[in-house]
Design a protein around this motif. Structure first.
Motif, PDB file in Angstrom:
ATOM      1  N   VAL A 173      -8.251 -15.718   7.127  1.00 19.61           N
ATOM      2  CA  VAL A 173      -8.866 -14.479   7.406  1.00 19.61           C
ATOM      3  C   VAL A 173      -7.712 -13.466   6.954  1.00 19.61           C
ATOM      4  CG1 VAL A 173      -9.759 -12.956   8.936  1.00 19.61           C
ATOM      5  CG2 VAL A 173     -10.324 -15.355   9.052  1.00 19.61           C
ATOM      6  N   TYR A 174      -7.867 -12.616   5.774  1.00 17.11           N
ATOM      7  CA  TYR A 174      -6.883 -11.761   5.473  1.00 17.11           C
ATOM      8  C   TYR A 174      -6.847 -10.560   6.312  1.00 17.11           C
ATOM      9  CZ  TYR A 174      -6.079 -14.840   1.426  1.00 17.11           C
ATOM     10  OH  TYR A 174      -5.858 -15.828   0.650  1.00 17.11           O
ATOM     11  N   ALA A 175      -5.729  -9.821   6.667  1.00 19.59           N
ATOM     12  CA  ALA A 175      -5.847  -8.570   7.297  1.00 19.59           C
ATOM     13  C   ALA A 175      -4.987  -7.585   6.436  1.00 19.59           C
ATOM     14  CB  ALA A 175      -4.988  -8.761   8.733  1.00 19.59           C
ATOM     15  N   LYS A 176      -5.128  -6.468   6.832  1.00 20.81           N
ATOM     16  CA  LYS A 176      -4.676  -5.562   5.901  1.00 20.81           C
ATOM     17  C   LYS A 176      -3.041  -5.096   6.001  1.00 20.81           C
ATOM     18  CE  LYS A 176      -5.745  -1.499   9.073  1.00 20.81           C
ATOM     19  NZ  LYS A 176      -6.444   0.014   9.302  1.00 20.81           N
ATOM     20  N   ASP A 177      -2.773  -5.650   7.398  1.00 20.47           N
ATOM     21  CA  ASP A 177      -1.260  -5.379   7.541  1.00 20.47           C
ATOM     22  C   ASP A 177      -0.815  -6.285   8.738  1.00 20.47           C
ATOM     23  OD1 ASP A 177      -1.964  -4.120  10.075  1.00 20.47           O
ATOM     24  OD2 ASP A 177      -1.938  -2.066   9.029  1.00 20.47           O
ATOM     25  N   VAL A 178       0.389  -6.478   9.200  1.00 23.90           N
ATOM     26  CA  VAL A 178       0.729  -7.526  10.239  1.00 23.90           C
ATOM     27  C   VAL A 178       0.244  -7.164  11.545  1.00 23.90           C
ATOM     28  CG1 VAL A 178       2.829  -6.815  10.740  1.00 23.90           C
ATOM     29  CG2 VAL A 178       2.323  -9.072  10.863  1.00 23.90           C
ATOM     30  N   ARG A 179      -0.081  -6.117  11.876  1.00 19.46           N
ATOM     31  CA  ARG A 179      -0.503  -5.450  12.921  1.00 19.46           C
ATOM     32  C   ARG A 179      -1.937  -5.607  13.276  1.00 19.46           C
ATOM     33  NH1 ARG A 179       0.734   0.839  13.283  1.00 19.46           N
ATOM     34  NH2 ARG A 179      -0.137   0.495  15.764  1.00 19.46           N
ATOM     35  N   SER A 207       2.501 -12.568   2.282  1.00 15.54           N
ATOM     36  CA  SER A 207       3.138 -13.331   1.110  1.00 15.54           C
ATOM     37  C   SER A 207       3.978 -14.362   1.503  1.00 15.54           C
ATOM     38  CB  SER A 207       3.778 -12.201   0.255  1.00 15.54           C
ATOM     39  OG  SER A 207       4.596 -12.901  -0.824  1.00 15.54           O
ATOM     40  N   TYR A 208       4.915 -14.037   2.437  1.00 11.97           N
ATOM     41  CA  TYR A 208       5.758 -15.122   3.233  1.00 11.97           C
ATOM     42  C   TYR A 208       4.874 -16.236   3.611  1.00 11.97           C
ATOM     43  CZ  TYR A 208       9.400 -11.810   2.994  1.00 11.97           C
ATOM     44  OH  TYR A 208      10.241 -10.855   2.715  1.00 11.97           O
ATOM     45  N   LYS A 227       0.711  -1.245   0.011  1.00 16.08           N
ATOM     46  CA  LYS A 227       0.013  -0.002  -0.233  1.00 16.08           C
ATOM     47  C   LYS A 227       0.699   1.115  -0.109  1.00 16.08           C
ATOM     48  CE  LYS A 227      -4.083  -2.027   0.137  1.00 16.08           C
ATOM     49  NZ  LYS A 227      -4.914  -1.997  -0.871  1.00 16.08           N
ATOM     50  N   LEU A 228       1.868   1.235   0.585  1.00 15.90           N
ATOM     51  CA  LEU A 228       2.731   2.382   0.960  1.00 15.90           C
ATOM     52  C   LEU A 228       3.529   2.700  -0.563  1.00 15.90           C
ATOM     53  CD1 LEU A 228       4.547   1.640   4.319  1.00 15.90           C
ATOM     54  CD2 LEU A 228       2.735   3.444   3.647  1.00 15.90           C
ATOM     55  N   GLY A 256      -1.625 -11.714   6.739  1.00 20.94           N
ATOM     56  CA  GLY A 256      -1.794 -10.484   5.884  1.00 20.94           C
ATOM     57  C   GLY A 256      -2.395 -10.849   4.476  1.00 20.94           C
ATOM     58  N   ASN A 257      -2.741 -10.021   3.842  1.00 23.78           N
ATOM     59  CA  ASN A 257      -3.238 -10.295   2.547  1.00 23.78           C
ATOM     60  C   ASN A 257      -1.934 -10.261   1.562  1.00 23.78           C
ATOM     61  OD1 ASN A 257      -3.963  -9.850  -0.123  1.00 23.78           O
ATOM     62  ND2 ASN A 257      -5.739  -8.454   0.271  1.00 23.78           N
ATOM     63  N   PRO A 258      -1.740 -11.467   1.191  1.00 26.10           N
ATOM     64  CA  PRO A 258      -0.387 -11.794   0.304  1.00 26.10           C
ATOM     65  C   PRO A 258      -0.564 -10.686  -0.967  1.00 26.10           C
ATOM     66  CG  PRO A 258      -1.711 -13.820   0.593  1.00 26.10           C
ATOM     67  CD  PRO A 258      -2.819 -12.543   1.037  1.00 26.10           C
ATOM     68  N   GLU A 259      -1.167 -10.095  -1.567  1.00 23.29           N
ATOM     69  CA  GLU A 259      -1.119  -9.075  -2.441  1.00 23.29           C
ATOM     70  C   GLU A 259      -0.563  -7.916  -2.093  1.00 23.29           C
ATOM     71  OE1 GLU A 259      -1.929  -9.917  -5.534  1.00 23.29           O
ATOM     72  OE2 GLU A 259      -2.382 -11.995  -4.775  1.00 23.29           O
ATOM     73  N   SER A 260      -0.615  -7.407  -0.840  1.00 25.20           N
ATOM     74  CA  SER A 260       0.157  -6.356  -0.453  1.00 25.20           C
ATOM     75  C   SER A 260       0.739  -6.199   0.821  1.00 25.20           C
ATOM     76  CB  SER A 260      -1.114  -5.040  -0.326  1.00 25.20           C
ATOM     77  OG  SER A 260      -1.936  -5.686   0.645  1.00 25.20           O
TER      78      SER A 260
END
Length: 255
Positions: A169-175, A149-150, A67-68, A140-144
């Motif tokens: 369950v996908y999250a927007k970031d690792v936090r 992804s790992y 995203k960044l 985390g969502n593997p796409e971003s």
């Protein structure tokens, strides 16, 4: 005539002193976009850097590396990018948006599985994720999100990726993965080893064998569009210093 020369010399010294003083008190602002997994440690590093460079103010923006990178591509005014993987830095490099001679890896990380404290989630091996007692697995969502992804790499290498889809369950970031696990919204989650230093509400269930995923390296680089390139380079040098490396290790980063 000599008196006139002395006056000119005195004026010259005063002007030079004024310019020198202006340079030493010039305010610098650095806008840094950094992977969310760095949020805790970068706040500490930022404080140390600002104490050593009192005329520099850091503005820290955190998020998923993908995203960044997209924000930078869309024109966000960023001086430095700190990514949680090489993919997104490569992406910016291909578009000539970074100064190549400033690119450097400054730390590493590892992948782990965590669950909430006081929960019984025994996982002897990754096949245990298919246990019917585990309803949801956060990543985390593997796409971003590099951590996601790992995690996908791990699940694919273990032959589980297709079969586990209904539990993911996908999250927007690792936090956000941490938040899901802490709250009990998911049974288990893939996070970084450094996240165990971030939260006292989760427990490590299993270390992930590093042979199942590529090296987790954190690259940084100065953006080609930056107006404060030299000061941004100074921050990269700081990240590679013994002082900064010691702080990173304290927060769970490193090999």
């Amino acid at each position: 005539m000599k008196y006139f020369v002395y006056i000119l010399l005195a004026l010259s010294l005063l002007i030079n002193a004024g310019c020198s003083n202006q340079e030493s008190t010039e305010e610098h602002k650095l806008f840094i976009s950094a992977a969310s997994s760095l949020s805790n440690v970068l706040s500490k590093l930022g404080d140390e850097f600002e104490s050593e460079h009192p005329n520099t103010t850091l503005t820290l923006n955190y998020g998923a590396s993908g995203k960044l990178a997209q924000q930078i591509q869309q024109g966000a005014p960023v001086d430095l990018f700190l990514s949680a993987d090489q993919k997104w830095m490569d992406n910016l490099s291909e578009q000539k948006m970074i100064l190549e001679n400033t690119r450097a890896n400054f730390t590493e990380n590892k992948l782990v599985l965590v669950s909430a404290n006081n929960t019984n989630t025994p996982i002897d091996n990754l096949k245990g994720l298919m246990n019917t007692g585990l309803d949801q697995v956060a990543l985390g969502n593997p796409e971003s999100v590099p951590a996601g992804s790992y995690a996908k790499e791990v699940l694919t290498a273990s032959g589980l990726w297709q079969d586990i889809q209904n539990k993911l369950v996908y999250a927007k970031d690792v936090r956000q993965v941490l938040t899901y696990v802490e709250s009990g919204n998911t049974d288990i989650g893939f996070v970084y080893a450094s996240d165990l230093k971030r939260s006292n509400m989760v427990t490590e269930v299993k270390k992930i064998n590093k042979s199942l995923y590529g090296p987790i390296e954190y690259p940084t680089a100065v953006m080609a569009s930056s107006d404060t390139k030299e000061k941004a380079k100074t921050f990269i040098n700081f990240l590679q210093s013994d002082e900064a490396q010691s702080i990173l290790a304290e927060y769970g980063f490193g090999s």
